[in-house]
Design an enzyme around this catalytic site. Structure first.
Site, PDB file in Angstrom:
ATOM      1  N   ASP A  67      36.939  38.211  46.057  1.00  0.00           N
ATOM      2  CA  ASP A  67      37.590  37.262  45.148  1.00  0.00           C
ATOM      3  C   ASP A  67      38.283  36.128  45.886  1.00  0.00           C
ATOM      4  OD1 ASP A  67      39.537  38.875  46.265  1.00  0.00           O
ATOM      5  OD2 ASP A  67      40.150  39.804  44.388  1.00  0.00           O
ATOM      6  N   ASN A 136      48.188  48.096  38.998  1.00  0.00           N
ATOM      7  CA  ASN A 136      47.729  48.266  37.617  1.00  0.00           C
ATOM      8  C   ASN A 136      46.296  48.790  37.555  1.00  0.00           C
ATOM      9  OD1 ASN A 136      46.223  46.055  38.397  1.00  0.00           O
ATOM     10  ND2 ASN A 136      47.054  44.641  36.877  1.00  0.00           N
ATOM     11  N   HIS A 138      43.690  47.489  39.174  1.00  0.00           N
ATOM     12  CA  HIS A 138      42.609  46.493  39.284  1.00  0.00           C
ATOM     13  C   HIS A 138      41.801  46.680  40.566  1.00  0.00           C
ATOM     14  CE1 HIS A 138      45.168  43.083  41.387  1.00  0.00           C
ATOM     15  NE2 HIS A 138      44.731  43.949  42.256  1.00  0.00           N
ATOM     16  N   GLU A 143      41.208  42.731  36.142  1.00  0.00           N
ATOM     17  CA  GLU A 143      42.446  43.272  35.595  1.00  0.00           C
ATOM     18  C   GLU A 143      42.146  44.259  34.458  1.00  0.00           C
ATOM     19  OE1 GLU A 143      44.837  42.689  37.392  1.00  0.00           O
ATOM     20  OE2 GLU A 143      45.392  40.603  37.635  1.00  0.00           O
TER      21      GLU A 143
END
Ligand code: PGA
Length: 240
Positions: A67, A136, A138, A143
């Protein structure tokens, strides 16, 4: 899924470097998927050391990063392009034309995402993908709520990720709100996946990913559906 527990961050980094070295020995033109963040820094340090000693050769290896923030240039100190060159590529014998990282400053992000997917395919797909995990759950910048059938695309970062990543920026307002990320399906197409996690703050996310319900609310839980995944953890990140 396989789980390897190492004593601490140092031995986790060394183990990850050894696993990559073994894969490159088996296949010198390995297509390697790479991650950024604090977790793989020890791994990159170790690989640089091994490369300088002639123990691992990147001359035929191709890499694809997961990313990049959208809207910042490759030379921005917080861009993942900058991070990868400074912490890894500038120090090893990889050919620059074999390095692929999404461009954060691109006229047409949608086209760029399609081009990135195509490039991965052209190179024969990713042989080994290295992943970190967000608090979280990810993976990459996929996400919670990301579709399991997603491909490389533009995404909005969650509040939690912006908060987590603000430690790298002077002000929280400077953290980009969008990014380009390989999709979940892109990641799942990799032949082998190694997820690295170190430290107590990731323990809950790791547990949910490894043995919780497979749900788009915990993107890393999708790894349970892949046939060749290793969770490489240190003792603090393992609690199950
Ligand atoms: P970290 O981030 O390695 O900096 O903890 C991992 C991630 O958010 O994927």
């Amino acid at each position: 899924m396989k789980k390897i527990i190492e004593k601490d961050y140092q031995s986790l980094s060394e183990k990850a470097a050894l696993l990559i070295k073994e894969e490159i020995e088996k296949n010198p033109s390995l297509v390697l998927g790479l991650a950024t963040g604090s977790t793989p820094l020890g791994l990159y340090k170790k690989l640089i050391e091994m490369n300088k000693k002639g123990e691992v050769d990147f001359s035929q290896v191709t890499t694809f990063n997961l990313d990049e923030y959208l809207g910042i240039s490759s030379s921005h100190p917080q861009s993942y392009n900058y991070y990868m060159h400074k912490n890894f590529f500038d120090e090893i014998n990889i050919k620059k034309e074999n390095v692929f990282i999404p461009h954060g400053e691109t006229e047409n992000p949608e086209e760029h995402c399609k081009w990135y997917e195509k490039k991965i395919e052209e190179k024969g797909g990713i042989d080994l993908q290295i992943l970190g995990i967000g608090g979280n759950g990810h993976i990459g910048f996929n996400e919670p709520g990301s579709s399991f059938s997603s491909s490389t695309r533009v995404v909005s970062l969650s509040k939690e990720t912006i908060e987590d990543n603000s430690r790298f920026f002077e002000k929280k307002e400077e953290v980009p709100k969008k990014a380009i990320t390989m999709g979940i399906e892109t990641i799942l197409k990799s032949k082998r996946i190694i997820l690295l996690s170190s430290g107590e703050n990731k323990k809950e996310a790791v547990k949910k990913a490894f043995k919780g319900k497979v749900t788009e609310e915990v993107p890393a839980s999708v790894l349970q559906t892949h046939s060749r995944v290793t969770f490489l953890l240190d003792e603090k990140a393992e609690d199950f």
